[in-house]
Design an enzyme around this catalytic site. Structure first.
Site, short mmCIF file in Angstrom:
data_model
loop_
_atom_site.label_atom_id
_atom_site.label_comp_id
_atom_site.label_asym_id
_atom_site.label_seq_id
_atom_site.Cartn_x
_atom_site.Cartn_y
_atom_site.Cartn_z
NE ARG A 24 -2.37 -1.39 3.45
CZ ARG A 24 -2.83 -1.07 4.66
NH1 ARG A 24 -3.94 -0.37 4.79
NH2 ARG A 24 -2.19 -1.45 5.75
CG HIS A 709 -16.67 9.03 3.80
ND1 HIS A 709 -17.94 8.83 4.26
CD2 HIS A 709 -16.08 7.82 3.79
CE1 HIS A 709 -18.12 7.54 4.50
NE2 HIS A 709 -17.01 6.91 4.23
#
Length: 771
Positions: A24, A709
């Site tokens: 990642r 978010h």
């Protein structure tokens, strides 16, 4: 099968590939940039290296044509918005001042400008950023990203095919911009958008593109005659261009249906078709349409959305049929491999036999290469691989992991009465009001609180053996105490324990149920830098012991206020896992629902007056074709009710959904028979409240008033404005006040400030209503 001249030049290719890197690296670089610890140059360098590594790996595996342009720093639909110049007015200054910061501002928002709305990409768990368009939208071409990435691949010696989101899908995914009439249809901008696509195609051709792929997945949905005519016109006009590469129009996720002959007749050089799952109907439809004589067909025979190994002989048979229907056949996965983890060989903790059943992105690329070789050279060239594949498929089919007679017997014994509560909602609502004694506009959160670095370290320390179970419990108990104390001080009415012990809302439960396999490195992008590790649903499901009751009891012992029991619903447990493909989803959902039913009963026995069973995936799993939806919604809502219907009248059942278009499932929301539903509403400007009111929804509703978010902290006045919009549709006696979603990804500073705005706004509105 023998090799044929039609297959002589068969290529293996893919539509797209995971972006994150083996460890990642992309997530770390982007989040480092946001924190100011990584420079813009370092971020771009890291991204370029990840692209080069992907292309090297694909070419080394035998992929004959690599995709470019599928890579993104946040979202490929947002990248398209940039490429066509459709920047929202509130973000233009930021984009002009610094394109990179402006790009992330559109994705995440700033304190002064809200981000673009986010919703699910068709029926996947990937989220895209919704384009905002209006009658005044002026498109302008910006080919820097697609041209730059193509140039990188060509310079490295790869045969490359740029991938762009097609103009029809882009417009069909868009919404009217804020302030634009709701009945505005972005598709009316097609004639304005096509010249911009013509310019992008010309720039790509000048940069060396022989082919360009235009993705049109929206055409696998039910489309009106006007929309199909728009698609025909778009590809007639693009096909007529002289200064362009060859065009490959791609669809995936389902059958094209009535759109197939439209694309088959279009003056483009190729078509990419998904022929897996429900999209297998494309095979017969293609034959009925007369095939693709003289055109390239990219056949998606490897399932790009699930993790099971391919049945190679079945796929070869499908490919052999397709050879007679097209001028040339290449082999590919069904869709971008963005939706699966990177490499199954990284899962060294799995039983080697089980691991042989799995194929992640790297293995799917290898399967694609193998199938292309079998089609090109004949099955005799891959005899050993076919034998090994048969053995692995047989091993899975006969494994005791896949079947538990006790689980199957219990599921078969379920009756219709098991899926309905004994009391009607009005009787339940009265009993719940008496038991809970909540104020008007009760405040709560969705479930999780910030997952701090210390919490993640504690889990890592436990897994590595650096601390024992007793020390881990002490750390989690301390976090629960802090979360409960904070909520009491903040003035929230219904509390949660904060879920500090949970790594993920699906994985946590999967690790405690039989039939699931958990991965260590199976990361899949959900949105932006948010990655999840979907567990693998391999066999029959049961609950050996209680999963959440102990933590609920502890949290409840710390406060006199109601504490919610928190569970993940059966549909979401399926949707956010890689499901088994050897039985109907309805059967698997019933098994999960029975396990959750036992947990709900235990929570109630432990004193839970409120139990929340989240179903954020109910909408995203909705079949793309309307004809397939009634059967899905029937078993999906029945599974939820089976999990929740065994409680007393005065036990309040909540559910939660987020980031989806809810209009298509209003009747299903009613069928869930939950007492309270909380939904995402901030980015969509409280749109869902109006939809619920229009549908006559009779129960309690918590439309979100804080977009979790985004790093933005909403002020009290902003929350008040949203609440007043909610009150215009939902009576105050049925309106809850809560964030859009759980707070796992937020920090404590913004959480405290935002919840203070939320609680203050609720109190002020109560005072106004009382006056």
């Amino acid at each position: 099968m023998t090799a044929t001249s039609a297959a002589a030049a068969t290529l293996a290719t893919v539509h797209g590939y995971p972006r994150q890197g083996r460890n990642r690296e992309l997530k770390k670089a982007i989040e480092g940039y946001w924190k100011g610890t990584v420079t813009a140059d370092a971020l771009h360098t890291a991204a370029a290296e990840l692209r080069r590594e992907t292309w090297r790996r694909l070419t080394g595996a035998g992929i004959g044509e690599v995709p470019t342009g599928d890579f993104s720093l946040y979202d490929h639909v947002l990248d398209t918005t940039v490429a066509v110049g459709a920047i929202p007015a509130r973000h233009r200054a930021a984009v002009e001042a610094d394109p990179l910061d402006g790009y992330f501002a559109m994705a995440r928002g700033t304190q002064d400008a809200a981000p673009l709305e986010m919703t699910k990409w068709f029926d996947t768990n990937y989220h895209y950023l919704v384009p905002e368009l209006g009658p005044g939208t002026a498109f302008t071409a910006d080919s820097a990203k697609p041209v730059g990435e193509l140039a990188e691949a060509l310079a490295a010696g790869h045969r490359a095919r740029p991938v762009l989101l097609g103009p029809i899908t882009y417009l069909l995914l868009a919404k009217p911009a804020p302030g634009v009439a709701e009945d505005f249809r972005p598709l009316t901008l097609l004639d304005r958008l096509l010249p911009v696509y013509a310019e992008l195609l010309a720039d790509l051709r000048a940069a060396g593109a022989a082919w360009v792929q235009l993705d049109e997945p929206a055409l696998v949905q039910d489309r009106t005659p006007a929309e199909l005519n728009a698609a025909a016109r778009a590809y007639r006009d693009l096909g007529a261009l002289t200064d362009r590469p060859k065009l490959l129009v791609a669809s995936y996720f389902d059958r094209l249906g009535e759109a197939l002959p439209v694309l088959a007749k279009a003056p483009v050089e190729g078509l990419a078709l998904d022929v897996t799952g429900p999209a297998a109907a494309n095979l017969a439809d293609l034959a009925a349409a007369g095939g693709l004589p003289g055109k390239r067909l990219v056949a998606g025979v490897v399932d790009g959305r699930n993790v099971w190994i391919n049945d190679l002989e079945k796929s070869l048979a499908t490919l052999a049929t397709l050879l007679g229907l097209a001028g040339h056949v290449d082999v590919a996965p069904s869709c971008s491999l963005l939706h699966v983890p990177l490499d199954a060989t990284a899962e060294r903790d799995l039983d080697p036999q089980l691991a042989r059943w799995l194929a992640f992105a790297r293995q799917k690329a290898e399967e694609t290469v193998l199938l292309a070789r079998g089609l090109r050279e004949g099955t005799g060239a891959i005899t050993a691989e076919l034998a090994a594949n048969r053995a692995d498929l047989a091993s899975r089919a006969r494994s005791p992991i896949t079947r538990d007679p006790a689980v199957r017997a219990r599921a078969a014994a379920v009756t219709a009465g098991d899926t309905r509560r004994a009391q009607a909602y009005p009787e339940r609502a009265e009993a719940q009001r008496a038991r809970l004694g909540l104020p008007l506009l009760p405040t709560t959160t969705i479930g999780s609180f910030p997952q701090t670095a210390e919490l993640r370290l504690a889990r890592a320390d436990l897994g590595a053996g650096r601390i024992d179970a007793a020390a881990y419990r002490e750390r989690i108990e301390a976090e629960v105490r802090e979360v409960i104390a904070y909520q009491e001080k903040a003035g929230l009415d219904v509390l949660v324990h904060g879920e500090p012990e949970r790594n993920d809302m699906v994985q946590y439960f999967a690790e405690r149920l039989t039939g699931y396999l958990a991965t260590r490195h199976g990361w899949v992008q959900s949105y932006g830098t948010r990655y999840v590790r979907p567990p693998v649903l391999a066999g029959d499901i049961s609950r050996p012991r209680a999963m959440t009751v102990d933590w609920f009891r502890y949290a409840r012992s710390l406060t006199d206020r109601p504490v919610k029991g928190m569970l993940t619903g059966p549909v979401t447990m399926l949707a956010w896992s890689f499901v088994r493909d050897d039985q109907p989803l309805a059967d698997t959902a019933r098994q999960v629902a029975l396990a959750l039913r036992d947990e709900v009963a235990d929570l109630e026995a432990a004193g839970a007056a409120v139990v929340q069973v989240d179903e954020p995936a109910l909408r995203e799993t909705l079949p793309l074709r309307a004809a397939d939806r009634p059967a899905y919604l029937d078993w999906a809502t029945a599974a939820f009710r089976l999990a929740t219907s065994g409680v007393r009248a005065d036990t309040q059942i909540h559910t939660h959904m987020c980031y989806a278009e809810f209009g298509a499932i209003m009747s299903a929301i009613e069928e869930l028979d939950a007492d309270v539903i909380s939904l995402e509403a901030t980015r969509s400007h409280m749109e869902v409240a109006g939809e619920l009111a229009a549908a006559g929804y009779p129960r309690e509703v918590g439309p979100g008033v804080w977009d979790i978010h985004s790093p933005r902290v909403p002020g009290t006045e902003e929350v008040l404005a949203l609440l007043r919009a909610g009150l215009a549709a939902i009576p105050a006696g049925r309106l809850w006040v809560n964030p859009d979603c759980g707070l796992k990804t937020r920090g404590w500073t913004e959480t405290r400030a935002s919840l203070d705005s939320l609680v203050t706004a609720a109190r002020r509105l109560r005072e106004e209503l009382a006056g």
